[in-house]
Scaffold this active site. Structure first.
Site, PDB file in Angstrom:
ATOM      1  N   THR A 274      -7.159  49.300  68.420  1.00 59.76           N
ATOM      2  CA  THR A 274      -7.303  50.494  69.252  1.00 59.76           C
ATOM      3  C   THR A 274      -6.773  50.210  70.654  1.00 59.76           C
ATOM      4  OG1 THR A 274      -9.253  51.130  67.989  1.00 59.76           O
ATOM      5  CG2 THR A 274      -8.976  52.151  70.158  1.00 59.76           C
TER       6      THR A 274
ATOM      7  N   ARG B 256      -9.704  42.129  63.978  1.00 63.53           N
ATOM      8  CA  ARG B 256      -8.509  42.782  64.509  1.00 63.53           C
ATOM      9  C   ARG B 256      -8.717  44.247  64.920  1.00 63.53           C
ATOM     10  NH1 ARG B 256      -3.154  41.436  61.291  1.00 63.53           N
ATOM     11  NH2 ARG B 256      -4.081  42.856  59.757  1.00 63.53           N
ATOM     12  N   ASP B 257      -9.947  44.705  64.967  1.00 65.24           N
ATOM     13  CA  ASP B 257     -10.198  46.059  65.488  1.00 65.24           C
ATOM     14  C   ASP B 257     -11.593  46.118  66.116  1.00 65.24           C
ATOM     15  OD1 ASP B 257      -9.601  48.682  66.119  1.00 65.24           O
ATOM     16  OD2 ASP B 257     -10.227  49.479  64.164  1.00 65.24           O
ATOM     17  N   ILE B 258     -11.850  45.173  67.015  1.00 63.60           N
ATOM     18  CA  ILE B 258     -13.145  45.120  67.691  1.00 63.60           C
ATOM     19  C   ILE B 258     -13.220  46.238  68.728  1.00 63.60           C
ATOM     20  CG2 ILE B 258     -14.585  43.740  69.244  1.00 63.60           C
ATOM     21  CD1 ILE B 258     -14.601  42.737  66.372  1.00 63.60           C
TER      22      ILE B 258
ATOM     23  N   ASN C 235     -17.057  50.272  66.038  1.00 58.63           N
ATOM     24  CA  ASN C 235     -17.195  49.417  64.863  1.00 58.63           C
ATOM     25  C   ASN C 235     -18.411  48.500  64.925  1.00 58.63           C
ATOM     26  OD1 ASN C 235     -15.021  50.536  63.586  1.00 58.63           O
ATOM     27  ND2 ASN C 235     -13.565  48.970  64.227  1.00 58.63           N
TER      28      ASN C 235
END
Length: 331
Positions: free
Chosen positions: A163, A115-117, A121
């Protein structure tokens, strides 16, 4: 906080440590989520955790909670900022796309959504592991299956997660995120590595950024410059919340493109052309940290954004096999 304040010995290795204040509420504690994810993939076989850093240990002091893990090199975001796209060989970019996508596939195999690719990261490995790309930062991860193995029913309304530059369109709509959404975020990230002109919503409001993402998917369905984008956009656009993403379809789109361009995907990862490669005399540390690409990993990694609370030991790291060490409390 000293790395050995819990009574651990220091040896000649380096690890990374992530910390969080102990009084953080259960709802705001991302470190516990990260620990749960890392414990889950630690039980997998080696092939399925190739793109995950190793969990060394975890515990807490009177003030801090902490996780110790294997150290990694610079993030893809740092490399994007440091080198021009023309400095990075196409083979490296395509291999980057394949590895980052495989990391998502393996992450889903252990039952979690990331959920935050985004490029920040993902990090390239450190030292002998520098041919491997690792996915990190699991603080927004969420289990997507029930105990019986079924996909969790979507909640009727959620908040925007991720993001803005890379989050999926469903996140903009405040819908429940599924496996497709991790891949859609990956797709935006991959496009940004291949052709930076296509991601043109930086600085826009969220509604305008959403509209731009919709326009991009429409454009890519007839896009001939990079045929792999056409295949991937059509495939992802037909998925729904609970769809199981066929990793092979996306992988084949990239490998077919590489074959058509007569590119080999077995070359070492190189983040700049040899003509711009710094000499050993002007790039201290390269011999010890990155042989094939001559990247000074330590100097880049030391500039990493502090928001990730990633601390490096300057003298060594924790040693957990000393019988005199006192056992840390768990959380």
């Amino acid at each position: 906080m000293k790395v050995n304040e819990e009574g651990f010995a220091i040896d000649d290795k380096e690890y990374a440590m992530k910390t969080e204040l102990k009084f953080a509420s259960k709802h705001s504690s991302r470190l516990k989520i990260e620990r749960n994810v890392m414990e889950s993939y630690s039980k997998c076989d080696a092939q399925c955790k190739e793109h995950f850093s190793e969990l060394i240990d975890f515990g807490q002091s009177p003030v801090w909670k902490w996780i110790v893990m294997t150290i990694v090199g610079p993030s893809l975001e740092e490399l994007k900022m440091k080198y021009k796209p023309s400095d990075i060989p196409p083979s490296t970019i395509l291999q980057c796309g394949l590895q980052t996508m495989k990391a998502i596939h393996d992450f889903h195999q252990i039952g979690f959504l990331h959920r935050d690719i985004k490029p920040a990261n993902y990090c390239i490995g450190y030292g002998s592991k520098s041919e491997t790309i690792y996915v990190l930062d699991f603080g927004l991860a969420r289990k997507y299956r029930l105990p019986n193995g079924q996909v969790r029913p979507p909640r009727p309304k959620t908040k925007m997660i991720g993001t803005p530059r890379y989050c999926s369109r469903a996140s903009h709509r405040c819908e429940e995120l599924g496996r497709r959404d991790d891949y859609e975020s990956w797709f935006f990230m991959f496009i940004d590595l291949v052709d930076t002109t296509l991601i043109d919503w930086k600085g826009l409001t969220r509604p305008d950024a959403y509209a731009k993402k919709q326009e991009l998917f429409t454009k890519l369905k007839t896009y001939e410059k990079h045929p792999m984008f056409k295949v991937i956009s059509i495939y992802l656009d037909n998925l729904v919340y609970d769809s199981e993403v066929k990793f092979g379809v996306l992988r084949e789109a990239i490998t077919d493109y590489a074959r058509g361009c007569k590119l080999t995907l077995k070359e070492p990862l190189v983040w700049f052309n040899q003509s711009t490669c710094p000499s050993p005399s002007t790039a201290p540390g390269t011999g010890a940290s990155r042989m094939a690409t001559n990247i000074d990993l330590k100097s880049i990694a030391s500039d990493r954004n502090e928001e990730n609370s990633l601390d490096r030991s300057k003298t060594g790291t924790l040693s957990f096999n000393n019988s005199k060490n006192k056992k840390p409390s768990r959380y």
